[in-house]
Design a protein around this motif. Structure first.
Motif, short mmCIF file in Angstrom:
data_model
loop_
_atom_site.label_atom_id
_atom_site.label_comp_id
_atom_site.label_asym_id
_atom_site.label_seq_id
_atom_site.Cartn_x
_atom_site.Cartn_y
_atom_site.Cartn_z
N ILE A 1 -35.62 18.25 53.05
CA ILE A 1 -34.94 18.50 54.33
C ILE A 1 -35.80 17.96 55.49
O ILE A 1 -35.30 17.27 56.39
CB ILE A 1 -34.67 20.01 54.51
CG1 ILE A 1 -33.62 20.47 53.50
CG2 ILE A 1 -34.21 20.32 55.94
CD1 ILE A 1 -33.40 21.99 53.44
N ASN A 2 -37.10 18.25 55.44
CA ASN A 2 -37.99 17.77 56.51
C ASN A 2 -38.04 16.25 56.55
O ASN A 2 -38.11 15.65 57.62
CB ASN A 2 -39.40 18.34 56.32
CG ASN A 2 -39.42 19.82 56.61
OD1 ASN A 2 -38.53 20.34 57.28
ND2 ASN A 2 -40.41 20.52 56.07
N TRP A 3 -38.00 15.64 55.36
CA TRP A 3 -38.04 14.18 55.30
C TRP A 3 -36.82 13.60 56.04
O TRP A 3 -36.93 12.66 56.82
CB TRP A 3 -38.08 13.70 53.85
CG TRP A 3 -38.38 12.24 53.72
CD1 TRP A 3 -39.60 11.66 53.56
CD2 TRP A 3 -37.42 11.16 53.77
NE1 TRP A 3 -39.48 10.29 53.51
CE2 TRP A 3 -38.16 9.95 53.63
CE3 TRP A 3 -36.04 11.09 53.92
CZ2 TRP A 3 -37.53 8.70 53.63
CZ3 TRP A 3 -35.42 9.84 53.94
CH2 TRP A 3 -36.18 8.67 53.79
N VAL A 4 -35.65 14.21 55.79
CA VAL A 4 -34.42 13.72 56.44
C VAL A 4 -34.51 13.92 57.95
O VAL A 4 -34.21 13.02 58.74
CB VAL A 4 -33.17 14.45 55.88
CG1 VAL A 4 -31.92 14.10 56.70
CG2 VAL A 4 -32.95 14.09 54.41
N LYS A 5 -34.98 15.11 58.35
CA LYS A 5 -35.04 15.40 59.80
C LYS A 5 -36.04 14.49 60.50
O LYS A 5 -35.84 14.10 61.65
CB LYS A 5 -35.44 16.86 60.01
CG LYS A 5 -34.33 17.85 59.72
CD LYS A 5 -34.79 19.22 60.18
CE LYS A 5 -33.92 20.32 59.66
NZ LYS A 5 -34.56 21.63 59.77
N THR A 6 -37.12 14.16 59.82
CA THR A 6 -38.16 13.34 60.45
C THR A 6 -37.78 11.86 60.44
O THR A 6 -37.93 11.17 61.45
CB THR A 6 -39.50 13.51 59.69
OG1 THR A 6 -39.76 14.89 59.59
CG2 THR A 6 -40.65 12.82 60.40
N ASN A 7 -37.26 11.39 59.31
CA ASN A 7 -37.02 9.95 59.17
C ASN A 7 -35.64 9.50 59.64
O ASN A 7 -35.42 8.32 59.87
CB ASN A 7 -37.24 9.52 57.72
CG ASN A 7 -38.69 9.61 57.32
OD1 ASN A 7 -39.48 8.73 57.63
ND2 ASN A 7 -39.08 10.70 56.68
N ARG A 8 -34.72 10.47 59.78
CA ARG A 8 -33.36 10.18 60.26
C ARG A 8 -32.78 8.87 59.66
O ARG A 8 -32.44 7.94 60.40
CB ARG A 8 -33.36 10.05 61.79
CG ARG A 8 -33.48 11.39 62.52
CD ARG A 8 -32.35 12.24 62.07
NE ARG A 8 -31.66 13.07 62.95
CZ ARG A 8 -31.85 14.40 63.11
NH1 ARG A 8 -32.82 15.02 62.49
NH2 ARG A 8 -31.05 15.09 63.87
N PRO A 9 -32.70 8.78 58.30
CA PRO A 9 -32.12 7.57 57.72
C PRO A 9 -30.64 7.47 58.08
O PRO A 9 -30.00 8.50 58.34
CB PRO A 9 -32.29 7.81 56.22
CG PRO A 9 -32.32 9.29 56.07
CD PRO A 9 -32.98 9.82 57.32
N LYS A 10 -30.12 6.24 58.09
CA LYS A 10 -28.69 6.10 58.38
C LYS A 10 -27.87 6.71 57.26
O LYS A 10 -26.86 7.36 57.47
CB LYS A 10 -28.34 4.60 58.50
CG LYS A 10 -28.28 4.14 59.95
CD LYS A 10 -27.92 2.69 60.03
CE LYS A 10 -26.41 2.52 59.97
NZ LYS A 10 -26.01 1.12 60.06
N LYS A 11 -28.36 6.47 56.02
CA LYS A 11 -27.62 6.95 54.85
C LYS A 11 -28.64 7.37 53.80
O LYS A 11 -29.60 6.65 53.55
CB LYS A 11 -26.78 5.79 54.32
CG LYS A 11 -25.71 6.17 53.35
CD LYS A 11 -24.83 4.92 53.13
CE LYS A 11 -23.72 5.18 52.17
NZ LYS A 11 -22.92 3.99 51.94
#
Ligand code: 13P
Ligand code: SF4
Length: 357
Positions: A274-284
């Motif tokens: 979850i933190n990885w997604v929030k930090t890196n904000r990938p498009k997909k």
């Protein structure tokens, strides 16, 4: 996304819409314009993952549960795999196994309702022995916890004298009582290295053990258990997803097989993901883990597109708003641990929780 991994699979939010059901008669609220207005801010938050057809069913339960929590001095600890109406609607604390265990040790509430599986409720009871710990459905088990017994651990101890045993928290209290220390997916490598031993038994998840082995020089001896959700992913399907869409990011839980980890851009616990997604904000992004987590993190990252290889954990999915409501009204089902087992198991869990890592 052409793949068939065998577990319940669907896209969208992780539960079938109960649009035609009415809340159970005993819930003291019905769907009225007043309730709709009162619950509108929460619906605004979850509307991307809970449909307008589901909401009139969930909202009365959410209001009733939140009132009951206050009346009974109860908190709800919700794992990241809970469905969004639970995760965002009634949970007081949300997180991965380690975060929930720490919260169980710290809370002042008298009652803990574990919105998760049985080993998590047992861990809460170990760390909060004076509190009442409830689980809404006693059948909420875990294939990893079921993969190893007390006798198995004793056999391993005999076969590997002097080798410390690290057990994943996904085990029964009775198994923990036979082990030296527990770990979770977020601290497994550090726990293993904290022991200062050249060889360590890492049970019961063979894939977590392989992942730890890839991160450390300590020799790891594994058991043959596996999570029925994560073991079904394959590197082949992920490689195909990447070939179809080269820009996509793939992040995986360490309970996945090694070819899945090798095909991923990041590996971590549910909260790590979850933190990885929030930090890196990938498009997909593809979340290679239990399906509901994508819905929960989507609420906080609406700009990210989630590809959901939707494997549901049948045990986690036994927890529902109806069950939580019933649990608080009737104070059931209480999770207890035999005092002798509890004392030894607590030692293993506290040793992990108290590590300065
Ligand atoms: P974490 O939330 O600790 O990563 O564990 C995942 C899991 O499978 C819990 O059952
Ligand atoms: Fe157990 Fe896997 Fe379900 Fe977690 S997701 S509770 S490890 S079966």
């Amino acid at each position: 996304m052409a793949h068939d991994l065998g577990i319940v699979r669907r896209t969208g939010s992780a539960k079938a819409a109960p649009a035609t059901r009415n809340p159970a008669r005993h819930v003291p609220y019905t769907w009225t314009p007043e309730l709709k207005a009162e619950m509108a801010p929460l619906f605004e938050k979850v509307k991307h993952v809970v449909t307008p057809m589901e909401w009139p069913y969930y909202a009365p339960y959410i209001k009733a549960i939140n009132e009951l929590k206050a009346q009974k001095n109860a908190v709800i600890l919700a794992h990241n795999y809970m469905t969004p109406e639970i995760f965002h609607g009634v949970a007081d604390f949300r997180g991965d196994s380690l975060q929930l265990a720490k919260e169980a040790a710290r809370t002042d509430a008298k009652v803990i309702v574990q919105a998760g599986v049985h080993f998590m409720a047992e861990t809460s009871k170990l760390l909060s022995p004076d509190k009442t710990v409830l689980i809404p459905d006693m059948r909420a088990g875990c294939s990893l916890a079921a993969s190893i017994t007390v006798e198995d651990v004793r056999m391993l101890r005999e076969a590997h004298p002097g080798v410390p045993i690290v057990t994943y928290v996904n085990t029964s209290a009775a198994v923990k009582a036979e082990c030296d220390i527990t770990c979770t997916s977020s601290n497994a490598v550090k726990v293993v290295e904290s022991l200062g031993a050249p060889r360590v038994l890492c049970i019961p998840d063979q894939y977590l053990a392989q992942w730890v082995q890839s991160q450390t020089k300590v020799e790891i001896i594994a058991w043959k258990g596996a999570c029925e959700v994560h073991e079904r992913f394959t590197g082949e399907e992920l490689n195909k997803m990447r070939a179809d869409d080269p820009g996509v990011k793939i992040i995986a839980h360490p309970e996945c097989p090694q070819d899945v980890i090798a095909a991923s851009d990041f590996t971590g616990s549910t909260s790590g993901m979850i933190n990885w997604v929030k930090t890196n904000r990938p498009k997909k992004v593809v979340l290679v883990t239990e399906c509901s987590m994508a819905s929960n993190v989507a609420v906080e990252a609406p700009d990210v597109e989630f590809v959901r290889p939707c494997n549901l954990c049948p045990h986690m999915k036994r927890i529902s708003l109806e069950g939580i409501y019933d649990s608080l009204v009737n104070m059931r089902y209480e999770v207890t641990v035999d005092p002798d087992v509890a004392e030894r198991a607590r030692r293993a869990v506290e040793r992990m929780v108290n590590l300065k890592i």
